[in-house]
Design a protein around this motif. Structure first.
Motif, PDB file in Angstrom:
ATOM      1  N   ASN A  21       2.527  11.352  -6.096  1.00 10.12           N
ATOM      2  CA  ASN A  21       1.951  11.264  -7.461  1.00 10.12           C
ATOM      3  C   ASN A  21       0.542  11.692  -8.165  1.00 10.12           C
ATOM      4  O   ASN A  21      -0.025  10.450  -7.068  1.00 10.12           O
ATOM      5  CB  ASN A  21       2.544   9.778  -7.870  1.00 10.12           C
ATOM      6  N   ALA A  22       0.012  12.657  -8.103  1.00 13.74           N
ATOM      7  CA  ALA A  22      -1.687  12.597  -8.744  1.00 13.74           C
ATOM      8  C   ALA A  22      -1.918  12.390  -9.646  1.00 13.74           C
ATOM      9  O   ALA A  22      -3.376  13.371  -9.327  1.00 13.74           O
ATOM     10  CB  ALA A  22      -1.869  14.146  -7.582  1.00 13.74           C
ATOM     11  N   SER A  23      -1.196  11.754 -10.490  1.00 16.63           N
ATOM     12  CA  SER A  23      -1.559  11.113 -11.304  1.00 16.63           C
ATOM     13  C   SER A  23      -1.881  10.016 -11.929  1.00 16.63           C
ATOM     14  O   SER A  23      -2.294   9.686 -12.853  1.00 16.63           O
ATOM     15  CB  SER A  23      -0.573  11.566 -13.040  1.00 16.63           C
ATOM     16  N   ILE A  24      -2.238   9.090 -10.665  1.00 12.89           N
ATOM     17  CA  ILE A  24      -2.755   8.296 -11.014  1.00 12.89           C
ATOM     18  C   ILE A  24      -3.889   7.556  -9.608  1.00 12.89           C
ATOM     19  O   ILE A  24      -4.316   8.685  -8.594  1.00 12.89           O
ATOM     20  CB  ILE A  24      -2.323   6.955 -10.414  1.00 12.89           C
ATOM     21  N   LEU A  25      -4.696   6.844 -10.254  1.00 12.57           N
ATOM     22  CA  LEU A  25      -6.112   6.695  -9.053  1.00 12.57           C
ATOM     23  C   LEU A  25      -5.883   5.256  -7.968  1.00 12.57           C
ATOM     24  O   LEU A  25      -4.879   5.081  -7.655  1.00 12.57           O
ATOM     25  CB  LEU A  25      -6.713   6.168  -9.755  1.00 12.57           C
ATOM     26  N   TYR A  26      -6.558   5.812  -6.659  1.00 13.28           N
ATOM     27  CA  TYR A  26      -6.028   5.766  -5.477  1.00 13.28           C
ATOM     28  C   TYR A  26      -7.091   4.901  -4.756  1.00 13.28           C
ATOM     29  O   TYR A  26      -8.223   5.514  -5.618  1.00 13.28           O
ATOM     30  CB  TYR A  26      -5.617   5.986  -4.218  1.00 13.28           C
ATOM     31  N   ASP A  27      -7.149   3.644  -4.702  1.00 16.89           N
ATOM     32  CA  ASP A  27      -8.713   3.224  -3.356  1.00 16.89           C
ATOM     33  C   ASP A  27      -8.113   3.080  -2.275  1.00 16.89           C
ATOM     34  O   ASP A  27      -7.085   3.440  -1.849  1.00 16.89           O
ATOM     35  CB  ASP A  27      -8.406   1.811  -3.771  1.00 16.89           C
ATOM     36  N   ILE A  28      -9.452   3.878  -0.876  1.00 17.61           N
ATOM     37  CA  ILE A  28      -9.306   4.041   0.264  1.00 17.61           C
ATOM     38  C   ILE A  28     -10.179   3.065   1.202  1.00 17.61           C
ATOM     39  O   ILE A  28     -11.289   3.246   0.717  1.00 17.61           O
ATOM     40  CB  ILE A  28      -9.098   6.124   0.174  1.00 17.61           C
ATOM     41  N   PHE A  29      -9.659   2.927   2.362  1.00 17.20           N
ATOM     42  CA  PHE A  29     -10.378   1.953   3.376  1.00 17.20           C
ATOM     43  C   PHE A  29      -9.422   2.464   4.321  1.00 17.20           C
ATOM     44  O   PHE A  29      -8.585   2.807   4.686  1.00 17.20           O
ATOM     45  CB  PHE A  29      -9.309   0.228   2.912  1.00 17.20           C
ATOM     46  N   VAL A  30     -11.229   1.829   5.662  1.00 20.01           N
ATOM     47  CA  VAL A  30     -10.692   2.490   6.520  1.00 20.01           C
ATOM     48  C   VAL A  30     -10.857   0.727   7.458  1.00 20.01           C
ATOM     49  O   VAL A  30     -11.612   0.247   6.696  1.00 20.01           O
ATOM     50  CB  VAL A  30     -12.197   3.358   6.991  1.00 20.01           C
ATOM     51  N   ASN A  31     -10.144   0.761   7.932  1.00 19.18           N
ATOM     52  CA  ASN A  31      -9.883  -0.685   8.750  1.00 19.18           C
ATOM     53  C   ASN A  31     -10.844  -0.438  10.343  1.00 19.18           C
ATOM     54  O   ASN A  31      -9.919   0.064  10.855  1.00 19.18           O
ATOM     55  CB  ASN A  31      -8.566  -1.526   8.217  1.00 19.18           C
ATOM     56  N   VAL A  32     -11.625  -1.415  10.646  1.00 18.18           N
ATOM     57  CA  VAL A  32     -11.795  -0.976  11.794  1.00 18.18           C
ATOM     58  C   VAL A  32     -11.589  -2.501  12.166  1.00 18.18           C
ATOM     59  O   VAL A  32     -11.872  -3.641  11.818  1.00 18.18           O
ATOM     60  CB  VAL A  32     -13.455  -1.142  11.562  1.00 18.18           C
ATOM     61  N   ARG A  33     -10.837  -2.450  13.709  1.00 19.48           N
ATOM     62  CA  ARG A  33     -10.970  -3.658  14.727  1.00 19.48           C
ATOM     63  C   ARG A  33     -11.703  -3.466  15.472  1.00 19.48           C
ATOM     64  O   ARG A  33     -11.406  -2.469  16.596  1.00 19.48           O
ATOM     65  CB  ARG A  33      -9.436  -3.026  15.188  1.00 19.48           C
ATOM     66  N   ASN A  34     -12.498  -4.737  16.023  1.00 20.97           N
ATOM     67  CA  ASN A  34     -13.580  -4.602  17.113  1.00 20.97           C
ATOM     68  C   ASN A  34     -13.645  -5.595  17.527  1.00 20.97           C
ATOM     69  O   ASN A  34     -13.184  -7.292  17.619  1.00 20.97           O
ATOM     70  CB  ASN A  34     -15.192  -4.179  16.844  1.00 20.97           C
ATOM     71  N   ASP A  66      -1.576  11.586   8.592  1.00 25.01           N
ATOM     72  CA  ASP A  66      -0.811  12.008   7.933  1.00 25.01           C
ATOM     73  C   ASP A  66      -0.736  11.731   6.661  1.00 25.01           C
ATOM     74  O   ASP A  66       0.346  10.816   6.609  1.00 25.01           O
ATOM     75  CB  ASP A  66       0.418  12.928   8.402  1.00 25.01           C
ATOM     76  N   VAL A  67      -1.139  11.839   5.116  1.00 28.75           N
ATOM     77  CA  VAL A  67      -1.021  10.896   3.970  1.00 28.75           C
ATOM     78  C   VAL A  67      -0.313  12.078   3.627  1.00 28.75           C
ATOM     79  O   VAL A  67      -0.488  13.015   3.124  1.00 28.75           O
ATOM     80  CB  VAL A  67      -1.897  10.022   3.551  1.00 28.75           C
ATOM     81  N   ASN A  68       1.424  11.638   2.934  1.00 29.46           N
ATOM     82  CA  ASN A  68       1.784  12.377   1.777  1.00 29.46           C
ATOM     83  C   ASN A  68       2.095  11.385   0.758  1.00 29.46           C
ATOM     84  O   ASN A  68       2.285  10.611   0.537  1.00 29.46           O
ATOM     85  CB  ASN A  68       3.586  12.196   2.160  1.00 29.46           C
ATOM     86  N   ILE A  69       1.170  12.748  -0.450  1.00 29.73           N
ATOM     87  CA  ILE A  69       1.299  12.183  -1.517  1.00 29.73           C
ATOM     88  C   ILE A  69       1.745  12.888  -3.094  1.00 29.73           C
ATOM     89  O   ILE A  69       1.293  13.512  -2.652  1.00 29.73           O
ATOM     90  CB  ILE A  69      -0.632  12.509  -2.114  1.00 29.73           C
ATOM     91  N   PRO A 125       0.872  -1.621  -0.070  1.00 31.06           N
ATOM     92  CA  PRO A 125      -0.153  -0.050   0.004  1.00 31.06           C
ATOM     93  C   PRO A 125       1.101   0.969   0.086  1.00 31.06           C
ATOM     94  O   PRO A 125       1.693   1.740   0.454  1.00 31.06           O
ATOM     95  CB  PRO A 125      -1.145  -0.621   1.015  1.00 31.06           C
ATOM     96  N   VAL A 126       0.009   2.774  -0.947  1.00 31.62           N
ATOM     97  CA  VAL A 126       1.086   3.828  -0.809  1.00 31.62           C
ATOM     98  C   VAL A 126       0.775   4.686   1.018  1.00 31.62           C
ATOM     99  O   VAL A 126       1.886   4.657   1.226  1.00 31.62           O
ATOM    100  CB  VAL A 126       0.091   4.733  -1.652  1.00 31.62           C
ATOM    101  N   PHE A 127       0.289   4.029   2.101  1.00 28.75           N
ATOM    102  CA  PHE A 127      -0.133   4.586   3.244  1.00 28.75           C
ATOM    103  C   PHE A 127      -1.328   3.004   3.402  1.00 28.75           C
ATOM    104  O   PHE A 127      -2.014   2.898   3.268  1.00 28.75           O
ATOM    105  CB  PHE A 127      -0.817   5.909   3.260  1.00 28.75           C
ATOM    106  N   SER A 128      -0.321   2.827   5.495  1.00 24.56           N
ATOM    107  CA  SER A 128      -1.060   2.241   6.065  1.00 24.56           C
ATOM    108  C   SER A 128      -0.636   2.235   7.715  1.00 24.56           C
ATOM    109  O   SER A 128       0.228   1.800   7.754  1.00 24.56           O
ATOM    110  CB  SER A 128      -0.948   0.066   5.758  1.00 24.56           C
ATOM    111  N   GLU A 129      -1.536   2.477   7.639  1.00 27.05           N
ATOM    112  CA  GLU A 129      -1.799   3.184   9.345  1.00 27.05           C
ATOM    113  C   GLU A 129      -2.702   2.580  10.274  1.00 27.05           C
ATOM    114  O   GLU A 129      -3.881   3.111   9.890  1.00 27.05           O
ATOM    115  CB  GLU A 129      -1.264   4.488   9.457  1.00 27.05           C
ATOM    116  N   TYR A 130      -2.550   2.610  11.482  1.00 32.64           N
ATOM    117  CA  TYR A 130      -3.785   1.873  12.785  1.00 32.64           C
ATOM    118  C   TYR A 130      -3.119   3.321  14.044  1.00 32.64           C
ATOM    119  O   TYR A 130      -2.419   3.465  14.340  1.00 32.64           O
ATOM    120  CB  TYR A 130      -3.839   0.589  13.083  1.00 32.64           C
ATOM    121  N   LYS A 131      -4.141   3.222  14.035  1.00 30.67           N
ATOM    122  CA  LYS A 131      -4.676   4.033  15.352  1.00 30.67           C
ATOM    123  C   LYS A 131      -5.451   2.951  16.491  1.00 30.67           C
ATOM    124  O   LYS A 131      -6.511   3.550  16.312  1.00 30.67           O
ATOM    125  CB  LYS A 131      -5.455   5.490  15.291  1.00 30.67           C
TER     126      LYS A 131
END
Length: 157
Positions: free
Chosen positions: A52-65, A47-50, A25-31
């Motif tokens: 490359n603004a010329s490509i498409l991204y998929d963004i996921f929110v991951n939840v641990r319960n 805080d995500v540093n992008i 992944p371009v970015f992956s972090e848990y709090k």
């Protein structure tokens, strides 16, 4: 007959290995959420540093319960601040359990993880740092049973 099964098994093993070797992944972090509960006024910040603004991204929110989470669904408020200080706000609702109370996603022990596709094929308008804040949007002032919130950004296929 045995050779065919062996070849099939070998093919399956190599398929799994190659599938798991996809791009990182371009970015992956848990709090972690406070063990006493997730206060409605507290946010998980990413805080995500992008670069490359010329490509498409998929963004996921991951939840641990944990299994003691008292609801079937979860409402989240997501605020994003772009490098130019433009702020966008969004609300998502998704299910962590089915109608019978069976947890969705994957689990180990009493902790379950649910990845939720938040945005698909998104093109960031500019390079730089994007600041995400995720708040719980349930009616509970102190939400119990959520252990971690994650944000994962991948290059879209």
């Amino acid at each position: 007959m045995i050779k065919i099964r062996t070849k099939g098994l070998i093919s399956l093993v190599f398929s799994v290995i190659f599938a798991s070797c996809s791009q990182p992944p371009v970015f992956s972090e848990y709090k972690s959420v406070d063990v006493k509960g997730w206060n409605k006024d507290s946010s998980c910040v990413f805080d995500v540093n992008i670069e490359n603004a010329s490509i498409l991204y998929d963004i996921f929110v991951n939840v641990r319960n944990v299994g003691e989470y008292p609801h079937q669904n979860l409402w989240l408020f997501i605020q994003k601040m772009a490098p130019d200080s433009t702020i966008t706000k969004d609300t998502i609702n998704f299910f962590l359990a089915d109608n019978r109370g069976k947890w969705l996603g994957s689990g180990i022990g009493s902790v379950y993880e649910m990845p939720v596709l938040y945005q698909q094929k998104l093109k960031f308008p500019s390079l730089g740092k994007y600041h995400y804040e995720i708040f719980q949007g349930m009616r509970d002032t102190l939400l119990l049973g959520i252990s971690d919130i994650g944000l994962r950004i991948e290059k879209a296929e």
